[in-house]
Design a protein around this motif. Structure first.
Motif, PDB file in Angstrom:
ATOM      1  N   MET A 180      -1.240   7.514  -9.696  1.00 41.88           N
ATOM      2  CA  MET A 180      -0.704   7.945  -8.430  1.00 41.88           C
ATOM      3  C   MET A 180      -1.802   8.621  -7.589  1.00 41.88           C
ATOM      4  O   MET A 180      -1.876   8.401  -6.382  1.00 41.88           O
ATOM      5  N   GLY A 181      -2.625   9.425  -8.237  1.00 45.88           N
ATOM      6  CA  GLY A 181      -3.706  10.083  -7.517  1.00 45.88           C
ATOM      7  C   GLY A 181      -4.708   9.100  -6.956  1.00 45.88           C
ATOM      8  O   GLY A 181      -5.207   9.265  -5.833  1.00 45.88           O
ATOM      9  N   THR A 182      -5.006   8.060  -7.715  1.00 48.89           N
ATOM     10  CA  THR A 182      -5.953   7.046  -7.244  1.00 48.89           C
ATOM     11  C   THR A 182      -5.380   6.298  -6.049  1.00 48.89           C
ATOM     12  O   THR A 182      -6.091   6.029  -5.074  1.00 48.89           O
ATOM     13  N   SER A 183      -4.100   5.974  -6.107  1.00 44.99           N
ATOM     14  CA  SER A 183      -3.464   5.257  -5.004  1.00 44.99           C
ATOM     15  C   SER A 183      -3.442   6.101  -3.734  1.00 44.99           C
ATOM     16  O   SER A 183      -3.733   5.604  -2.638  1.00 44.99           O
ATOM     17  N   LEU A 184      -3.097   7.381  -3.870  1.00 43.74           N
ATOM     18  CA  LEU A 184      -3.072   8.254  -2.703  1.00 43.74           C
ATOM     19  C   LEU A 184      -4.473   8.445  -2.118  1.00 43.74           C
ATOM     20  O   LEU A 184      -4.644   8.464  -0.895  1.00 43.74           O
ATOM     21  N   SER A 185      -5.454   8.561  -2.981  1.00 40.26           N
ATOM     22  CA  SER A 185      -6.833   8.696  -2.506  1.00 40.26           C
ATOM     23  C   SER A 185      -7.276   7.441  -1.761  1.00 40.26           C
ATOM     24  O   SER A 185      -7.930   7.528  -0.715  1.00 40.26           O
ATOM     25  N   ALA A 186      -6.925   6.292  -2.286  1.00 43.94           N
ATOM     26  CA  ALA A 186      -7.284   5.030  -1.628  1.00 43.94           C
ATOM     27  C   ALA A 186      -6.615   4.916  -0.261  1.00 43.94           C
ATOM     28  O   ALA A 186      -7.230   4.436   0.696  1.00 43.94           O
ATOM     29  N   VAL A 187      -5.375   5.369  -0.159  1.00 44.27           N
ATOM     30  CA  VAL A 187      -4.672   5.327   1.124  1.00 44.27           C
ATOM     31  C   VAL A 187      -5.359   6.243   2.134  1.00 44.27           C
ATOM     32  O   VAL A 187      -5.551   5.866   3.295  1.00 44.27           O
ATOM     33  N   VAL A 188      -5.744   7.439   1.708  1.00 45.20           N
ATOM     34  CA  VAL A 188      -6.411   8.378   2.616  1.00 45.20           C
ATOM     35  C   VAL A 188      -7.736   7.802   3.106  1.00 45.20           C
ATOM     36  O   VAL A 188      -8.043   7.858   4.300  1.00 45.20           O
ATOM     37  N   VAL A 189      -8.511   7.228   2.208  1.00 49.16           N
ATOM     38  CA  VAL A 189      -9.799   6.643   2.606  1.00 49.16           C
ATOM     39  C   VAL A 189      -9.574   5.443   3.531  1.00 49.16           C
ATOM     40  O   VAL A 189     -10.258   5.301   4.556  1.00 49.16           O
ATOM     41  N   ALA A 190      -8.623   4.605   3.222  1.00 45.49           N
ATOM     42  CA  ALA A 190      -8.352   3.433   4.056  1.00 45.49           C
ATOM     43  C   ALA A 190      -7.880   3.839   5.452  1.00 45.49           C
ATOM     44  O   ALA A 190      -8.291   3.233   6.457  1.00 45.49           O
ATOM     45  N   GLN A 191      -7.040   4.858   5.532  1.00 46.00           N
ATOM     46  CA  GLN A 191      -6.569   5.323   6.839  1.00 46.00           C
ATOM     47  C   GLN A 191      -7.722   5.903   7.656  1.00 46.00           C
ATOM     48  O   GLN A 191      -7.777   5.712   8.865  1.00 46.00           O
ATOM     49  N   SER A 192      -8.606   6.603   6.991  1.00 48.64           N
ATOM     50  CA  SER A 192      -9.771   7.140   7.693  1.00 48.64           C
ATOM     51  C   SER A 192     -10.641   6.013   8.230  1.00 48.64           C
ATOM     52  O   SER A 192     -11.141   6.080   9.353  1.00 48.64           O
ATOM     53  N   GLN A 193     -10.825   4.978   7.440  1.00 48.78           N
ATOM     54  CA  GLN A 193     -11.642   3.850   7.886  1.00 48.78           C
ATOM     55  C   GLN A 193     -10.990   3.118   9.052  1.00 48.78           C
ATOM     56  O   GLN A 193     -11.673   2.593   9.924  1.00 48.78           O
ATOM     57  N   THR A 194      -9.669   3.092   9.087  1.00 52.90           N
ATOM     58  CA  THR A 194      -8.960   2.367  10.134  1.00 52.90           C
ATOM     59  C   THR A 194      -8.922   3.147  11.452  1.00 52.90           C
ATOM     60  O   THR A 194      -9.146   2.581  12.515  1.00 52.90           O
TER      61      THR A 194
ATOM     62  N   GLN B 259     -13.866  12.926   1.612  1.00 55.24           N
ATOM     63  CA  GLN B 259     -13.740  14.378   1.675  1.00 55.24           C
ATOM     64  C   GLN B 259     -12.284  14.794   1.839  1.00 55.24           C
ATOM     65  O   GLN B 259     -11.825  15.742   1.186  1.00 55.24           O
ATOM     66  N   ASN B 260     -11.551  14.100   2.683  1.00 52.96           N
ATOM     67  CA  ASN B 260     -10.133  14.416   2.871  1.00 52.96           C
ATOM     68  C   ASN B 260      -9.337  14.166   1.589  1.00 52.96           C
ATOM     69  O   ASN B 260      -8.440  14.946   1.243  1.00 52.96           O
ATOM     70  N   ALA B 261      -9.646  13.093   0.892  1.00 51.69           N
ATOM     71  CA  ALA B 261      -8.964  12.796  -0.366  1.00 51.69           C
ATOM     72  C   ALA B 261      -9.271  13.874  -1.409  1.00 51.69           C
ATOM     73  O   ALA B 261      -8.376  14.293  -2.161  1.00 51.69           O
ATOM     74  N   PHE B 262     -10.511  14.334  -1.458  1.00 56.93           N
ATOM     75  CA  PHE B 262     -10.882  15.400  -2.390  1.00 56.93           C
ATOM     76  C   PHE B 262     -10.115  16.683  -2.082  1.00 56.93           C
ATOM     77  O   PHE B 262      -9.601  17.341  -2.996  1.00 56.93           O
ATOM     78  N   ILE B 263     -10.013  17.031  -0.815  1.00 54.71           N
ATOM     79  CA  ILE B 263      -9.256  18.230  -0.429  1.00 54.71           C
ATOM     80  C   ILE B 263      -7.789  18.075  -0.822  1.00 54.71           C
ATOM     81  O   ILE B 263      -7.173  19.001  -1.366  1.00 54.71           O
TER      82      ILE B 263
END
Length: 52
Positions: free
Chosen positions: A1-15, A30-34
Motif C-alpha cells: 500500500m505504501g509503494t502504491s501511494l508513493s507511486a501515485v504521489v510521484v506520478a501526480q507531481s510529474q503530471t 520528497q512529497n512521498a517521503f514526507i
C-alpha cells in the motif's frame, strides 16, 4: 500500500508540476517521503497509546 501511494504521489507531481522530468520526480519523491514519514509517526504514536 505504501509503494502504491508513493507511486501515485510521484506520478501526480510529474503530471501537474511544471519543469523537467528530473525536477518533478525529485519533488514528488520528497512529497512521498514526507507523506510516509507522517504515516509512520501516526502509526508509532497509535501503537504506544494502545500498549500503555
Amino acid at each position: 500500500m505504501g509503494t502504491s501511494l508513493s507511486a501515485v504521489v510521484v506520478a501526480q507531481s510529474q503530471t501537474y508540476l511544471a519543469g523537467s522530468q528530473a525536477y518533478t520526480t525529485a519533488v514528488g519523491t520528497q512529497n512521498a517521503f514526507i507523506m510516509l514519514t507522517v504515516f509512520a509517526t501516526v502509526i508509532w504514536f497509535s501503537y504506544f497509546k494502545v500498549v500503555k
